[in-house]
Motif scaffolding. Structure first.
Motif, PDB file in Angstrom:
ATOM      1  N   VAL A  62       0.840  -1.199   0.000  1.00  0.00           N
ATOM      2  CA  VAL A  62       0.000   0.000   0.000  1.00  0.00           C
ATOM      3  C   VAL A  62       0.877   1.252   0.000  1.00  0.00           C
ATOM      4  N   VAL A  65       2.499   2.021  -3.402  1.00  0.00           N
ATOM      5  CA  VAL A  65       1.614   2.629  -4.393  1.00  0.00           C
ATOM      6  C   VAL A  65       1.213   4.048  -3.989  1.00  0.00           C
ATOM      7  N   ALA A  66       0.971   4.257  -2.699  1.00  0.00           N
ATOM      8  CA  ALA A  66       0.435   5.541  -2.246  1.00  0.00           C
ATOM      9  C   ALA A  66       1.482   6.645  -2.177  1.00  0.00           C
ATOM     10  N   GLY A  97      -6.861  -1.919   2.346  1.00  0.00           N
ATOM     11  CA  GLY A  97      -6.277  -0.889   1.508  1.00  0.00           C
ATOM     12  C   GLY A  97      -5.625   0.256   2.243  1.00  0.00           C
ATOM     13  N   HIS A 120      -4.458   3.152  -0.190  1.00  0.00           N
ATOM     14  CA  HIS A 120      -4.322   2.827  -1.604  1.00  0.00           C
ATOM     15  C   HIS A 120      -5.243   3.720  -2.442  1.00  0.00           C
TER      16      HIS A 120
END
Length: 338
Positions: A62, A65-66, A97, A120
């Motif tokens: 997570v 991606v974040a 997420g 996310h």
């Protein structure tokens, strides 16, 4: 320090630590209730304590991606911040997420830190960031903290505060009653410049000064070099810097007649440079610039094209030594846990 559905921040937890003991579950659930989070937040499908290394690995994904302003660093940050110094209590709370990590250090138990908050992009806009922060506040309160901060918890941290470009994160903090109380900044050094130090090393050698590189856990030149550097840093600065020097990916130091004169480290916070310092007696020798360029050359060899110089004090030194520029600004936030 933040990028979630409204936010993102830093972390602290060991993958093999006992996540889901009855005691920690009780602390979490009590803290969540005290924080005013609805009872559903402690159900299996909502905010819960990470149950082991697998869930921490999911949290790292997570973060990967974040954390769009820290491309490629998310997983490394979770791993680094999952190995804090002794005397630190921490937790990792997760929701589908999303993840928040919080900590309290024995040296200042009244202050709690929200170290990493990430949601996310696929589930942003559902209130996960807000719910995770409230759960973290509850855990911090139960751990004895009287104040929560969106601010780095040295020496093991991910950012000094909330990067101002994560505007939604700052908005989330302010909407939850956090006040901005300080500002910090990083400088950026391009690693495509000339970082050679051969002439400087020869000049220093004529004055009896020699520069060494300490490997991870052992010194390839002088026995127990890393431990010696940590002791030097502890004597001249503080325990936080000593921990960073001991745990850095790369460490260079200068000495004369068996006495250490200065040091520079990188990678204690993944992919960033710092800390560094020189003893007063060495500040006219040019030792600092040599140590800095040696570290930056290491970082280039590791595949980086630029280096973040973290939590900068002397802007002029880094600007003159390697053409670094002030570029990344962080706001630090805090809120009393009434």
């Amino acid at each position: 320090m933040v990028h979630a559905d409204d936010a993102v921040t830093p972390a602290q937890n060991h993958p093999e630590a006992p996540y889901a003991t009855a005691e920690t579950r009780a602390v979490l659930e009590a803290g969540v209730r005290e924080a005013g989070v609805r009872e559903a937040s402690v159900r299996e499908a909502s905010v819960r304590e990470a149950s082991g290394s697998a869930e921490l690995g999911d949290a790292a994904e997570v973060a990967r991606v974040a954390l769009t302003l820290d491309a490629g660093e998310g997983a490394a940050l979770v791993d680094r911040l999952a190995h804090p110094p002794a005397g630190r209590r921490w937790t990792a709370l997760v929701i589908e997420g999303g993840v928040v990590m919080a900590s309290v250090s024995a040296k200042d138990p009244a202050v709690g830190h929200i170290d990493l908050l990430a949601v996310h992009p696929d589930v942003q806009g559902r209130g996960h960031g807000r719910e995770l922060v409230r759960a973290a506040e509850g855990w911090l309160r139960s751990a004895g903290a009287a104040q929560a901060r969106f601010a780095g918890n040295p020496p093991c941290y991910a950012w000094p505060g909330i990067d101002v470009r994560y505007t939604a994160a700052a908005c989330l903090a302010e909407s939850l009653g956090y006040e901005r109380y300080h500002m910090a900044w990083n400088m950026t050094a391009d690693l495509g410049t000339d970082l050679s130090v051969d002439d400087d090393l020869a000049r220093l050698a004529q004055r009896g000064v020699h520069v060494h590189a300490a490997d991870q856990g052992r010194d390839s030149v002088a026995p127990e070099g890393r431990e010696r550097v940590a002791a030097f840093v502890r004597e001249h600065w503080n325990e936080n810097w000593a921990w960073e020097a001991a745990n850095a990916a790369g460490l260079h130091y200068a000495e004369r007649d068996g006495r250490i004169l200065g040091f520079a480290a990188w990678g204690a916070r993944p992919a960033w440079f710092g800390p560094m310092g020189t003893a007063p007696e060495a500040r006219e020798l040019g030792v600092g610039g040599v140590l800095l360029r040696r570290c930056l050359a290491d970082m280039r060899a590791a595949g980086q094209s630029s280096a973040q110089i973290s939590w900068v004090g002397p802007l002029r030194f880094y600007s003159r030594a390697v053409g670094a520029r002030a570029e990344r600004v962080f706001w630090l936030y805090r809120r009393d846990l009434a």
